[in-house]
Scaffold this motif. Structure first.
Motif, mmCIF file in Angstrom:
data_model
loop_
_atom_site.group_PDB
_atom_site.id
_atom_site.type_symbol
_atom_site.label_atom_id
_atom_site.label_comp_id
_atom_site.label_asym_id
_atom_site.label_seq_id
_atom_site.Cartn_x
_atom_site.Cartn_y
_atom_site.Cartn_z
ATOM 1 N N PRO A 187 45.144 47.177 31.498
ATOM 2 C CA PRO A 187 45.472 48.560 31.870
ATOM 3 C C PRO A 187 44.616 49.588 31.121
ATOM 4 O O PRO A 187 44.227 50.607 31.701
ATOM 5 C CB PRO A 187 46.948 48.686 31.484
ATOM 6 N N GLY A 238 42.121 45.210 36.562
ATOM 7 C CA GLY A 238 43.376 44.476 36.550
ATOM 8 C C GLY A 238 43.174 42.981 36.695
ATOM 9 O O GLY A 238 44.007 42.179 36.252
ATOM 10 N N VAL A 269 45.333 53.386 34.522
ATOM 11 C CA VAL A 269 46.191 52.488 33.736
ATOM 12 C C VAL A 269 47.240 51.852 34.634
ATOM 13 O O VAL A 269 47.458 50.624 34.595
ATOM 14 C CB VAL A 269 46.870 53.258 32.582
ATOM 15 N N PHE A 270 47.894 52.641 35.471
ATOM 16 C CA PHE A 270 48.962 52.117 36.321
ATOM 17 C C PHE A 270 48.425 51.205 37.427
ATOM 18 O O PHE A 270 49.054 50.194 37.767
ATOM 19 C CB PHE A 270 49.780 53.260 36.913
ATOM 20 N N LEU A 316 47.484 47.957 35.696
ATOM 21 C CA LEU A 316 48.693 47.253 35.276
ATOM 22 C C LEU A 316 49.359 46.560 36.456
ATOM 23 O O LEU A 316 49.803 45.407 36.345
ATOM 24 C CB LEU A 316 49.673 48.240 34.631
ATOM 25 N N HIS A 340 47.282 43.558 37.371
ATOM 26 C CA HIS A 340 47.431 42.551 36.313
ATOM 27 C C HIS A 340 48.761 41.817 36.433
ATOM 28 O O HIS A 340 48.818 40.574 36.309
ATOM 29 C CB HIS A 340 47.338 43.215 34.943
#
Length: 205
Positions: free
Chosen positions: A82, A15, A119-120, A123, A126
């Motif tokens: 992500p 991230g 991914v979460f 994200l 980020h």
């Protein structure tokens, strides 16, 4: 749980910088015995993959240190980071490391789950990074961008190493990220109140 902490640390690292955790895992798997990638992720240790990651990392590190360009880069990286986080979590949580000797016992089924979790996580980190950068640029007239970016890169490297060698310490990074998020929200609210007060004062004049 160590598998989750390893994957979470690598995803959070992605991230901040998409390529550091992937490149670090590939290098360690290729040249050391500190990590053994699962069969589906051994491509990370391929020489050509490492070369491509190195080039992308160089571009990312330069772009992220230039005011205005860093904002454009963050927009592009909204997809890249992500994705890298999903790959990092999937590969890291399924790898055999110096602290995880039997990772298959945790993710024995539903192999897509760690990728989605990664991914979460990436994200979220980020978005926190992307929200903080305008504040840094505004309060330092842009001079803080390279300093903040260098600190983020260093944190990404450190978090990746810790996730592989001492995954329990990932909890410390998690607490730090939460504390930073709280500070950032308060800072942005304070700036909005200051702007509102300045506008109100202007109208009175």
């Amino acid at each position: 749980m160590l598998e989750v902490l390893t994957g979470s640390g690598l995803a959070a690292s992605a991230g901040l910088n998409a390529y550091i955790p992937l490149m670090l895992m590939g290098l360690l798997a290729r040249y050391t015995d500190l990590i053994e990638l699962p069969s589906g992720w051994q491509w990370l240790g391929n020489g050509w993959v490492l070369l491509i990651l190195a080039v992308l990392l160089a571009v990312e590190m330069v772009a992220d240190k230039v005011p205005v360009v860093d904002h454009v880069n963050d927009m592009v990286q909204t997809v890249v980071r992500p994705t890298a986080g999903g790959l990092a979590f999937g590969a890291g949580s399924g790898s055999e490391t110096v602290t995880v000797s039997d990772p298959d016992t945790f993710f024995s089924t539903h192999q897509w789950v760690p990728v989605v979790v990664g991914v979460f996580i990436a994200l979220g980190v980020h978005l926190l990074k992307a929200a903080a950068r305008p504040v840094v640029n505004a309060t330092t007239a842009g001079f803080g961008a390279p300093v903040a970016s260098t600190a983020e890169d260093a944190t990404s490297v450190l978090m990746s190493v810790v996730a592989i060698l001492l995954p329990v310490l990932v909890l410390v990074f998690a607490v730090g990220l939460v504390a930073f998020a709280v500070w950032l929200v308060r800072r942005r609210r304070g700036r909005r109140r200051e702007r509102a007060a300045a506008r109100a004062a202007g109208f009175r004049v």
